[in-house]
Design a protein around this motif. Structure first.
Motif, PDB file in Angstrom:
ATOM      1  N   GLU A  63       0.836  -1.198   0.000  1.00 43.21           N
ATOM      2  CA  GLU A  63       0.000   0.000   0.000  1.00 43.21           C
ATOM      3  C   GLU A  63       0.872   1.251   0.000  1.00 43.21           C
ATOM      4  O   GLU A  63       1.861   1.327   0.729  1.00 43.21           O
ATOM      5  CB  GLU A  63      -0.905  -0.011   1.233  1.00 43.21           C
ATOM      6  CG  GLU A  63      -1.897   1.126   1.265  1.00 43.21           C
ATOM      7  CD  GLU A  63      -2.849   1.037   2.444  1.00 43.21           C
ATOM      8  OE1 GLU A  63      -3.354   2.091   2.851  1.00 43.21           O
ATOM      9  OE2 GLU A  63      -3.089  -0.081   2.944  1.00 43.21           O
ATOM     10  N   VAL A  64       0.523   2.193  -0.838  1.00 41.56           N
ATOM     11  CA  VAL A  64       1.134   3.514  -0.879  1.00 41.56           C
ATOM     12  C   VAL A  64      -0.009   4.527  -0.906  1.00 41.56           C
ATOM     13  O   VAL A  64      -1.157   4.158  -1.194  1.00 41.56           O
ATOM     14  CB  VAL A  64       2.072   3.692  -2.103  1.00 41.56           C
ATOM     15  CG1 VAL A  64       3.282   2.778  -1.999  1.00 41.56           C
ATOM     16  CG2 VAL A  64       1.337   3.457  -3.410  1.00 41.56           C
ATOM     17  N   PRO A  65       0.270   5.798  -0.618  1.00 39.86           N
ATOM     18  CA  PRO A  65      -0.818   6.781  -0.596  1.00 39.86           C
ATOM     19  C   PRO A  65      -1.665   6.819  -1.877  1.00 39.86           C
ATOM     20  O   PRO A  65      -2.880   7.001  -1.817  1.00 39.86           O
ATOM     21  CB  PRO A  65      -0.101   8.115  -0.378  1.00 39.86           C
ATOM     22  CG  PRO A  65       1.136   7.731   0.379  1.00 39.86           C
ATOM     23  CD  PRO A  65       1.537   6.394  -0.194  1.00 39.86           C
ATOM     24  N   ALA A  66      -1.047   6.600  -3.023  1.00 40.50           N
ATOM     25  CA  ALA A  66      -1.781   6.674  -4.288  1.00 40.50           C
ATOM     26  C   ALA A  66      -2.564   5.402  -4.599  1.00 40.50           C
ATOM     27  O   ALA A  66      -3.430   5.408  -5.468  1.00 40.50           O
ATOM     28  CB  ALA A  66      -0.815   6.968  -5.438  1.00 40.50           C
ATOM     29  N   GLY A  67      -2.254   4.296  -3.914  1.00 41.68           N
ATOM     30  CA  GLY A  67      -2.931   3.026  -4.217  1.00 41.68           C
ATOM     31  C   GLY A  67      -2.089   1.839  -3.817  1.00 41.68           C
ATOM     32  O   GLY A  67      -1.830   1.601  -2.655  1.00 41.68           O
ATOM     33  N   ALA A  68      -1.613   1.082  -4.826  1.00 38.20           N
ATOM     34  CA  ALA A  68      -0.820  -0.123  -4.575  1.00 38.20           C
ATOM     35  C   ALA A  68       0.450  -0.073  -5.431  1.00 38.20           C
ATOM     36  O   ALA A  68       0.381   0.126  -6.640  1.00 38.20           O
ATOM     37  CB  ALA A  68      -1.619  -1.372  -4.908  1.00 38.20           C
ATOM     38  N   LEU A  69       1.587  -0.246  -4.793  1.00 37.69           N
ATOM     39  CA  LEU A  69       2.879  -0.280  -5.488  1.00 37.69           C
ATOM     40  C   LEU A  69       3.217  -1.725  -5.790  1.00 37.69           C
ATOM     41  O   LEU A  69       3.193  -2.580  -4.901  1.00 37.69           O
ATOM     42  CB  LEU A  69       3.977   0.331  -4.623  1.00 37.69           C
ATOM     43  CG  LEU A  69       5.389   0.286  -5.193  1.00 37.69           C
ATOM     44  CD1 LEU A  69       5.512   1.267  -6.351  1.00 37.69           C
ATOM     45  CD2 LEU A  69       6.411   0.595  -4.117  1.00 37.69           C
ATOM     46  N   VAL A  70       3.531  -2.014  -7.066  1.00 33.45           N
ATOM     47  CA  VAL A  70       3.914  -3.359  -7.488  1.00 33.45           C
ATOM     48  C   VAL A  70       5.374  -3.304  -7.935  1.00 33.45           C
ATOM     49  O   VAL A  70       5.726  -2.560  -8.854  1.00 33.45           O
ATOM     50  CB  VAL A  70       3.031  -3.866  -8.659  1.00 33.45           C
ATOM     51  CG1 VAL A  70       3.440  -5.277  -9.063  1.00 33.45           C
ATOM     52  CG2 VAL A  70       1.555  -3.812  -8.292  1.00 33.45           C
ATOM     53  N   SER A  71       6.208  -4.084  -7.266  1.00 28.94           N
ATOM     54  CA  SER A  71       7.622  -4.155  -7.640  1.00 28.94           C
ATOM     55  C   SER A  71       7.995  -5.623  -7.829  1.00 28.94           C
ATOM     56  O   SER A  71       7.292  -6.523  -7.386  1.00 28.94           O
ATOM     57  CB  SER A  71       8.503  -3.507  -6.571  1.00 28.94           C
ATOM     58  OG  SER A  71       8.324  -4.141  -5.328  1.00 28.94           O
ATOM     59  N   TRP A  72       9.116  -5.846  -8.508  1.00 29.83           N
ATOM     60  CA  TRP A  72       9.534  -7.205  -8.823  1.00 29.83           C
ATOM     61  C   TRP A  72      10.987  -7.399  -8.468  1.00 29.83           C
ATOM     62  O   TRP A  72      11.835  -6.534  -8.723  1.00 29.83           O
ATOM     63  CB  TRP A  72       9.333  -7.480 -10.310  1.00 29.83           C
ATOM     64  CG  TRP A  72       9.798  -8.835 -10.744  1.00 29.83           C
ATOM     65  CD1 TRP A  72       9.236 -10.035 -10.420  1.00 29.83           C
ATOM     66  CD2 TRP A  72      10.912  -9.140 -11.568  1.00 29.83           C
ATOM     67  NE1 TRP A  72       9.938 -11.060 -11.001  1.00 29.83           N
ATOM     68  CE2 TRP A  72      10.973 -10.540 -11.718  1.00 29.83           C
ATOM     69  CE3 TRP A  72      11.877  -8.364 -12.209  1.00 29.83           C
ATOM     70  CZ2 TRP A  72      11.948 -11.177 -12.470  1.00 29.83           C
ATOM     71  CZ3 TRP A  72      12.852  -8.991 -12.954  1.00 29.83           C
ATOM     72  CH2 TRP A  72      12.874 -10.383 -13.083  1.00 29.83           C
ATOM     73  N   THR A  73      11.282  -8.567  -7.877  1.00 27.70           N
ATOM     74  CA  THR A  73      12.653  -8.952  -7.556  1.00 27.70           C
ATOM     75  C   THR A  73      12.897 -10.344  -8.116  1.00 27.70           C
ATOM     76  O   THR A  73      12.144 -11.275  -7.820  1.00 27.70           O
ATOM     77  CB  THR A  73      12.871  -8.970  -6.025  1.00 27.70           C
ATOM     78  OG1 THR A  73      12.554  -7.694  -5.494  1.00 27.70           O
ATOM     79  CG2 THR A  73      14.302  -9.336  -5.688  1.00 27.70           C
TER      80      THR A  73
END
Length: 113
Positions: free
Chosen positions: A38-48
């Protein structure tokens, strides 16, 4: 699609899992796969990528650029899927991660939240 950021994180995580992406249960554990937080703007999607996979791509490509191009491919697939499901997706400028926006719902009276 409109919903609160916390609900959006659950929706996005579920959609990615159903599509076959690996989304670890603990987004802060550092495991390879997609992270949805969760981030203020919505949902952050990252990949590792896993260390093994990163080593393999470097060995075969002979350069670190393989990591960047692979990340772009994963981002395109994730973004395309989420847009197809009706989400608004943007790319962050600093890391290239994706942000799924939580749209603000305007009530019928038009006065906002």
């Amino acid at each position: 699609m409109s919903c609160a950021p916390g609900e959006l994180v659950l929706q996005v995580s579920s959609a990615l899992k159903q599509a076959g992406f690996h989304v670890p249960g603990d987004a802060n554990a550092g495991d390879p796969g997609l992270r949805v937080v969760e981030v203020p703007a919505g949902a952050l999607v990252s990949w590792t990528a896993s260390d093994t996979f990163t080593s393999l791509t470097r060995e075969r490509a002979g350069r670190a650029a393989g990591d960047d191009s692979l990340k772009a491919i994963v981002q395109a697939a994730v973004s395309g899927l989420l847009v197809q499901l009706g989400h608004t997706v943007t790319e962050t400028t600093d890391s290239g991660d994706l942000v799924v926006l939580a749209d603000v719902v305007t009530p019928p009276d038009g006065k906002g939240r």
